[in-house]
Design a protein around this motif. Sequence first.
Motif, mmCIF file in Angstrom:
data_model
loop_
_atom_site.group_PDB
_atom_site.id
_atom_site.type_symbol
_atom_site.label_atom_id
_atom_site.label_comp_id
_atom_site.label_asym_id
_atom_site.label_seq_id
_atom_site.Cartn_x
_atom_site.Cartn_y
_atom_site.Cartn_z
ATOM 1 N N HIS A 44 0.819 -1.219 0.000
ATOM 2 C CA HIS A 44 0.000 0.000 0.000
ATOM 3 C C HIS A 44 0.856 1.274 0.000
ATOM 4 O O HIS A 44 0.375 2.347 -0.347
ATOM 5 N N PHE A 45 2.117 1.137 0.386
ATOM 6 C CA PHE A 45 3.035 2.283 0.306
ATOM 7 C C PHE A 45 3.652 2.409 -1.082
ATOM 8 O O PHE A 45 4.508 3.260 -1.307
ATOM 9 N N GLY A 46 3.283 1.524 -2.001
ATOM 10 C CA GLY A 46 3.735 1.681 -3.384
ATOM 11 C C GLY A 46 4.880 0.793 -3.802
ATOM 12 O O GLY A 46 5.399 0.930 -4.914
ATOM 13 N N TYR A 47 5.310 -0.123 -2.933
ATOM 14 C CA TYR A 47 6.362 -1.066 -3.316
ATOM 15 C C TYR A 47 5.743 -2.213 -4.116
ATOM 16 O O TYR A 47 4.556 -2.512 -3.976
ATOM 17 N N LYS A 48 6.565 -2.852 -4.951
ATOM 18 C CA LYS A 48 6.117 -4.012 -5.732
ATOM 19 C C LYS A 48 6.511 -5.264 -4.956
ATOM 20 O O LYS A 48 7.689 -5.623 -4.899
ATOM 21 N N LEU A 49 5.516 -5.903 -4.360
ATOM 22 C CA LEU A 49 5.770 -6.993 -3.416
ATOM 23 C C LEU A 49 5.656 -8.363 -4.048
ATOM 24 O O LEU A 49 4.810 -8.593 -4.916
ATOM 25 N N SER A 50 6.517 -9.274 -3.581
ATOM 26 C CA SER A 50 6.350 -10.708 -3.807
ATOM 27 C C SER A 50 6.577 -11.382 -2.459
ATOM 28 O O SER A 50 7.340 -10.874 -1.624
ATOM 29 N N VAL A 51 5.908 -12.506 -2.265
ATOM 30 C CA VAL A 51 6.031 -13.227 -0.999
ATOM 31 C C VAL A 51 6.455 -14.662 -1.300
ATOM 32 O O VAL A 51 5.912 -15.299 -2.214
ATOM 33 N N TYR A 52 7.436 -15.132 -0.550
ATOM 34 C CA TYR A 52 7.811 -16.545 -0.620
ATOM 35 C C TYR A 52 7.547 -17.148 0.756
ATOM 36 O O TYR A 52 8.138 -16.720 1.756
ATOM 37 N N TYR A 53 6.633 -18.111 0.803
ATOM 38 C CA TYR A 53 6.158 -18.679 2.071
ATOM 39 C C TYR A 53 6.120 -20.201 1.884
ATOM 40 O O TYR A 53 5.078 -20.778 1.610
ATOM 41 N N PRO A 54 7.296 -20.852 1.999
ATOM 42 C CA PRO A 54 7.394 -22.251 1.573
ATOM 43 C C PRO A 54 6.781 -23.272 2.514
ATOM 44 O O PRO A 54 6.455 -24.376 2.081
ATOM 45 N N LYS A 55 6.629 -22.929 3.801
ATOM 46 C CA LYS A 55 6.114 -23.930 4.739
ATOM 47 C C LYS A 55 4.910 -23.345 5.467
ATOM 48 O O LYS A 55 5.050 -22.683 6.499
ATOM 49 N N ARG A 56 3.744 -23.585 4.903
ATOM 50 C CA ARG A 56 2.527 -22.951 5.431
ATOM 51 C C ARG A 56 2.018 -23.684 6.655
ATOM 52 O O ARG A 56 1.846 -24.910 6.631
ATOM 53 N N ALA A 57 1.802 -22.956 7.714
ATOM 54 C CA ALA A 57 1.246 -23.556 8.929
ATOM 55 C C ALA A 57 -0.277 -23.552 8.837
ATOM 56 O O ALA A 57 -0.860 -22.570 8.389
ATOM 57 N N PRO A 58 -0.930 -24.657 9.227
ATOM 58 C CA PRO A 58 -2.392 -24.736 9.120
ATOM 59 C C PRO A 58 -3.078 -24.002 10.268
ATOM 60 O O PRO A 58 -3.638 -24.601 11.179
ATOM 61 N N LYS A 59 -3.020 -22.662 10.235
ATOM 62 C CA LYS A 59 -3.664 -21.866 11.285
ATOM 63 C C LYS A 59 -4.631 -20.893 10.626
ATOM 64 O O LYS A 59 -4.234 -20.152 9.711
ATOM 65 N N PRO A 60 -5.894 -20.840 11.081
ATOM 66 C CA PRO A 60 -6.887 -19.964 10.454
ATOM 67 C C PRO A 60 -6.445 -18.506 10.395
ATOM 68 O O PRO A 60 -6.664 -17.828 9.387
ATOM 69 N N LEU A 61 -5.805 -18.012 11.475
ATOM 70 C CA LEU A 61 -5.390 -16.608 11.480
ATOM 71 C C LEU A 61 -4.382 -16.340 10.362
ATOM 72 O O LEU A 61 -4.435 -15.305 9.694
ATOM 73 N N TYR A 62 -3.474 -17.296 10.136
ATOM 74 C CA TYR A 62 -2.490 -17.121 9.072
ATOM 75 C C TYR A 62 -3.192 -17.074 7.714
ATOM 76 O O TYR A 62 -2.798 -16.325 6.829
ATOM 77 N N ASP A 63 -4.252 -17.912 7.546
ATOM 78 C CA ASP A 63 -4.982 -17.928 6.273
ATOM 79 C C ASP A 63 -5.615 -16.575 5.990
ATOM 80 O O ASP A 63 -5.658 -16.116 4.849
ATOM 81 N N LEU A 108 -5.148 -14.168 2.718
ATOM 82 C CA LEU A 108 -6.250 -13.647 1.916
ATOM 83 C C LEU A 108 -6.148 -12.136 1.754
ATOM 84 O O LEU A 108 -6.361 -11.593 0.679
ATOM 85 N N TRP A 109 -5.818 -11.441 2.831
ATOM 86 C CA TRP A 109 -5.630 -9.986 2.749
ATOM 87 C C TRP A 109 -4.631 -9.647 1.667
ATOM 88 O O TRP A 109 -4.794 -8.722 0.910
ATOM 89 N N LEU A 110 -3.548 -10.430 1.657
ATOM 90 C CA LEU A 110 -2.470 -10.137 0.731
ATOM 91 C C LEU A 110 -2.854 -10.442 -0.697
ATOM 92 O O LEU A 110 -2.582 -9.677 -1.611
ATOM 93 N N GLU A 111 -3.482 -11.615 -0.893
ATOM 94 C CA GLU A 111 -3.761 -12.035 -2.257
ATOM 95 C C GLU A 111 -4.799 -11.130 -2.907
ATOM 96 O O GLU A 111 -4.768 -10.950 -4.109
ATOM 97 N N SER A 112 -5.671 -10.529 -2.095
ATOM 98 C CA SER A 112 -6.689 -9.681 -2.705
ATOM 99 C C SER A 112 -6.085 -8.474 -3.428
ATOM 100 O O SER A 112 -6.531 -8.154 -4.507
ATOM 101 N N PRO A 113 -5.058 -7.796 -2.866
ATOM 102 C CA PRO A 113 -4.470 -6.723 -3.680
ATOM 103 C C PRO A 113 -3.371 -7.224 -4.618
ATOM 104 O O PRO A 113 -2.469 -6.486 -4.984
ATOM 105 N N CYS A 114 -3.450 -8.490 -4.996
ATOM 106 C CA CYS A 114 -2.571 -9.014 -6.049
ATOM 107 C C CYS A 114 -1.090 -9.014 -5.690
ATOM 108 O O CYS A 114 -0.256 -8.593 -6.497
ATOM 109 N N VAL A 115 -0.751 -9.444 -4.517
ATOM 110 C CA VAL A 115 0.651 -9.688 -4.174
ATOM 111 C C VAL A 115 0.942 -11.153 -4.488
ATOM 112 O O VAL A 115 0.336 -12.039 -3.907
ATOM 113 N N PRO A 116 1.849 -11.432 -5.434
ATOM 114 C CA PRO A 116 2.074 -12.832 -5.804
ATOM 115 C C PRO A 116 2.804 -13.620 -4.731
ATOM 116 O O PRO A 116 3.755 -13.127 -4.123
#
Length: 152
Positions: free
Chosen positions: A33-52, A56-64
């Motif tokens: 939201h500050f104008g940077y071009k973001l990518s995220v690498y998250y190789p080991k996803r923990a099965p926690k609802p809060l993390y999900d 979702l917040w991130l994927e909605s503004p198209c952060v790959p």
Amino acid sequence: MVYRSTEYNRVLTICGPGNNGSDGRVAARHLHHFGYKLSVYYPKRAPKPLYDVVILWLESPCVPFLSVEDLSMDLSNDFDILVDAMFGFSFRGTPRPPFDVLIQRPISIQNHHRMHQESPIVVSIDIPSGWHVEEGDINGEGIKPDMLVYIL
Ligand SMILES: NC(=O)C1=CN([C@@H]2O[C@H](COP(=O)(O)OP(=O)(O)OC[C@H]3O[C@@H](n4cnc5c(N)ncnc54)[C@H](OP(=O)(O)O)[C@@H]3O)[C@@H](O)[C@H]2O)[C@@H](O)CC1
């Protein structure tokens, strides 16, 4: 902002499996939201609802969210800033896969490029990954960030 988005625009956030990784994903959202071009690498996803929810917040503004195949061997070609959100104060021992290899990526970039050319800025969240929270960089193999961000 020390590293302005006009100059340091391409940011890769490398997220670990715990709350330090969550901090990284929240930081990614703000930086987007500050104008940077973001990518995220998250190789080991923990099965926690809060993390999900944060994902979702991130994927909605198209952060790959990148896969390992998306990461080039030399991250310095693709990114201006690497955000190290792999491990914080609960890190113990030596890094286990896949982080044993991953943690070396920012370190080798710093070792090889720093003396000769510009390399991505490495920003760690809370504790540099690979450091014990009380003992520090015991084996000398932890990340040595250019900037450390933490909140007391
Ligand atoms: N709680 C608070 O008050 C606040 C916390 N905050 C943030 O949370 C961070 C702490 O989060 P955290 O406790 O979830 O632990 P974190 O450092 O992310 O790592 C745990 C994960 O790492 C793993 N792991 C460990 N060693 C490993 C190894 N050698 N090799 C590989 N994996 C290893 C471990 O796996 P396990 O050992 O459980 O199998 C687990 O999955 C803190 O630094 C700050 O950023 C702030 O946001 C606000 C206030």
